[in-house]
Design a protein around this motif. Sequence first.
Motif, mmCIF file in Angstrom:
data_model
loop_
_atom_site.group_PDB
_atom_site.id
_atom_site.type_symbol
_atom_site.label_atom_id
_atom_site.label_comp_id
_atom_site.label_asym_id
_atom_site.label_seq_id
_atom_site.Cartn_x
_atom_site.Cartn_y
_atom_site.Cartn_z
ATOM 1 N N SER A 131 40.158 12.397 -11.176
ATOM 2 C CA SER A 131 39.628 12.600 -12.523
ATOM 3 C C SER A 131 38.746 13.842 -12.632
ATOM 4 O O SER A 131 38.294 14.181 -13.729
ATOM 5 N N GLU B 234 45.841 4.248 -15.266
ATOM 6 C CA GLU B 234 45.204 5.301 -16.054
ATOM 7 C C GLU B 234 45.557 5.135 -17.524
ATOM 8 O O GLU B 234 46.711 4.889 -17.873
ATOM 9 N N TRP C 177 35.045 2.949 -15.746
ATOM 10 C CA TRP C 177 36.051 2.365 -14.871
ATOM 11 C C TRP C 177 35.864 0.851 -14.864
ATOM 12 O O TRP C 177 34.746 0.338 -14.985
ATOM 13 N N TYR D 259 48.302 1.693 -20.476
ATOM 14 C CA TYR D 259 47.936 2.184 -19.156
ATOM 15 C C TYR D 259 49.196 2.423 -18.325
ATOM 16 O O TYR D 259 50.186 1.716 -18.458
ATOM 17 N N GLN E 30 38.751 4.506 -18.767
ATOM 18 C CA GLN E 30 39.709 5.549 -18.416
ATOM 19 C C GLN E 30 40.624 5.065 -17.295
ATOM 20 O O GLN E 30 41.813 5.366 -17.277
ATOM 21 N N TYR E 31 40.045 4.298 -16.343
ATOM 22 C CA TYR E 31 40.816 3.801 -15.203
ATOM 23 C C TYR E 31 40.499 2.329 -14.946
ATOM 24 O O TYR E 31 39.364 1.874 -15.137
#
Length: 322
Positions: free
Chosen positions: A80, A306, A181, A233, A210-211
């Motif tokens: 990232s 992701e 996250w 995702y 984001q993750y």
Amino acid sequence: MNQVVVEEVTKALDEAISKTARHWFEEHKSTVGDSRAAAGLIHGYQEIRKLVTGGMPVYWYQAPHINMAYTTALQLLEQSALDCSTDRPLHTYDFGCGALATQFGLSLAVTERVGSTTDSVDISIKSVDESVVMEAIGWRVWHEFRLEIGNKAKYPHLDVLRQVCESLVFNRSVQYTGETWVTAHHVVYQENHADVTKQLSELTRELNPQYVLMTTRSRKEDLLPQASALGMYTRYSFERVLTDLRGPFEKTNGFRAEIRDFLVTQAQDQLDKSENSFILPYLRNGTRWILQQGPYSDPPLGVYYERDGQTSDNPLEDDLPF
């Protein structure tokens, strides 16, 4: 990570784990007596053995889990291009935190990522687990670890790690605007697969991370949620898990030897049973960063999900029927 740093981290963690384990054991033994304490230990090791069959154990596997959390977090930071600065802060929601392995591993990964300066590091973590006992053990180890590395003369190469640990914010309650996250290390089993998938789906909708970072044993790969269960995702696999940290845990292994002798004295009849024949060899193996290869080993598998593109600032708006 620099080998000198790894050696000092290993020494400090060895002190923290052995002190915590010894304190817990002596306190427990004084409360219930030698015989019941021995029975409790045997039950605990029987839980660990469930890893062989993929069952859901109640166990504490601190050093290898920290290594796993470190190697995966470091790769994700690199993926990232995140530096955890005040301009690009990081918030981690650690689902099924256990004994806080992610907290330790993330601290080590950020230390490696930022290099020699931490003037503007901004990281927060929220740890959640159903096991109050496991989380309490984790906080005790964390407290002991922080006290240990606070000795600058004893650990002269851990300045950056000290600063990262001091910068870490826990359970930040205000709305968080940085990168988020969700981590879930070794929490999915056949028994809880549906529930974990549902909870992770709800978390991604609420937090819009984001993750989503997950690990499991390789034989349970099919239990990991598919990306479709996590909304918008895409799933990716890590190239390596559990490869970077090395070094002995001498004091922890010394305590394991004491436990072995205690069990031989107090519960030899139980150890003679076939279902418990693995306990003494297991204790002789000792604690290490890397799980020993053998009949009870099953390499960990890491994946991350992701987020695809940009989603709404308020993901709940996606539920509108038009």
